[in-house]
Design an enzyme around this catalytic site. Structure first.
Site, PDB file in Angstrom:
ATOM      1  N   HIS A   6     -58.850 -17.963  34.566  1.00 45.68           N
ATOM      2  CA  HIS A   6     -58.042 -18.310  35.737  1.00 45.68           C
ATOM      3  C   HIS A   6     -58.481 -17.499  36.958  1.00 45.68           C
ATOM      4  CE1 HIS A   6     -54.095 -18.111  38.028  1.00 45.68           C
ATOM      5  NE2 HIS A   6     -54.313 -19.409  37.931  1.00 45.68           N
ATOM      6  N   HIS A  47     -57.583 -18.415  47.155  1.00 48.24           N
ATOM      7  CA  HIS A  47     -56.265 -18.830  46.676  1.00 48.24           C
ATOM      8  C   HIS A  47     -55.209 -18.937  47.766  1.00 48.24           C
ATOM      9  CE1 HIS A  47     -52.236 -18.436  44.904  1.00 48.24           C
ATOM     10  NE2 HIS A  47     -52.750 -19.192  43.941  1.00 48.24           N
ATOM     11  N   GLU A  99     -59.011 -26.630  41.606  1.00 52.05           N
ATOM     12  CA  GLU A  99     -57.657 -26.859  42.116  1.00 52.05           C
ATOM     13  C   GLU A  99     -57.720 -26.963  43.633  1.00 52.05           C
ATOM     14  OE1 GLU A  99     -54.407 -24.076  41.262  1.00 52.05           O
ATOM     15  OE2 GLU A  99     -53.283 -25.121  42.827  1.00 52.05           O
TER      16      GLU A  99
END
Ligand code: G3P
Ligand code: CA
Length: 230
Positions: A6, A47, A99
């Protein structure tokens, strides 16, 4: 059960950096998960919307020109990577989950991702595209029906496969805090795969494997490998 690092091996190296991605594969992870923004100069891997947590600099990521972003140290002297650089850390046959945190031009995004993929070792069949914004996923799937779509969700909704059905998704990607055995059974029974984030504790890893979960996203792929493949 597949083990995805991750944001890369993000306990051993700064998250979402080439160092963290390379380490993940050195450790033996099956894949990496990373976060992307569509910047005016291309797709970049990061992120947060803002720079403060990673760089101690004020401001929004997307307000900065790429040459300025590129000069920032995001830990251990690492720079913000591009999508292309990130895909180039992935050995042939390994997986990735792209993502999407920000997207404006879907056609340009699909074109840019396909171009970066073609210049890498990554097989299209090993790419999973996910987002909490299912409208983006629907638009991507319309332009790129071959790509695997992960309907990302932080909650166990009453109709927990509604989005996956509408998107012809490959998987439902669900938060560890929301998932239970019945969720996994329902989603698998309808023919979708199940991915769970973020799974760092051995007990949770063993439980999810027992339930038949397809894959986990973990910050500690080294620990996951020792627990699941001792
Ligand atoms: O894709 C799973 C997970 O990464 C989603 O949450 O905030 O860690 O990007 P976040
Ligand atoms: Ca993420």
């Amino acid at each position: 059960m597949r083990i995805y690092a991750h944001r890369g091996a993000s306990k051993l190296a700064p998250e979402n950096t080439l160092k963290a991605f390379n380490l993940a594969f050195e450790i033996g992870a099956d894949g990496i998960e990373f976060d992307t923004y569509q910047h005016t100069d291309g797709i970049i891997v990061f992120h947060d919307r803002t720079l403060i947590r990673r760089t101690n600099t004020q401001g929004y990521l997307l307000s900065q020109p790429w040459d300025k972003l590129r000069m920032l140290d995001i830990g251990d002297g690492e720079q913000i990577p591009t999508l292309s650089e990130t895909l180039n850390t992935i050995p042939r046959g390994k997986w990735c989950n792209i993502e999407i945190k920000h997207l404006v031009d879907v056609a340009l995004w699909v074109n840019d991702v396909k171009t970066a993929l073609a210049q890498s070792q990554v097989l299209e069949e090993n790419v999973l595209v996910s987002s909490f914004n299912h409208h983006w996923l629907r638009d991507i799937a319309a332009l790129w029906p071959e790509v695997k779509i992960g309907a990302l969700s932080a909650s166990y909704e009453l109709d927990c496969t509604a989005s996956a059905r509408a998107l012809c998704a490959y998987s439902v990607n669900i938060a560890l805090d929301a998932v239970d055995k019945s969720f996994v059974e329902r989603v698998l029974a309808e023919g979708f795969n199940v991915y769970v984030y973020t799974v760092d504790e051995p007990e949770d890893m063993r439980m999810l494997e027992k339930w038949g979960v397809t894959g986990i996203f973990t910050n500690v792929p080294d620990k996951a490998l020792s627990v699941l493949h001792p």
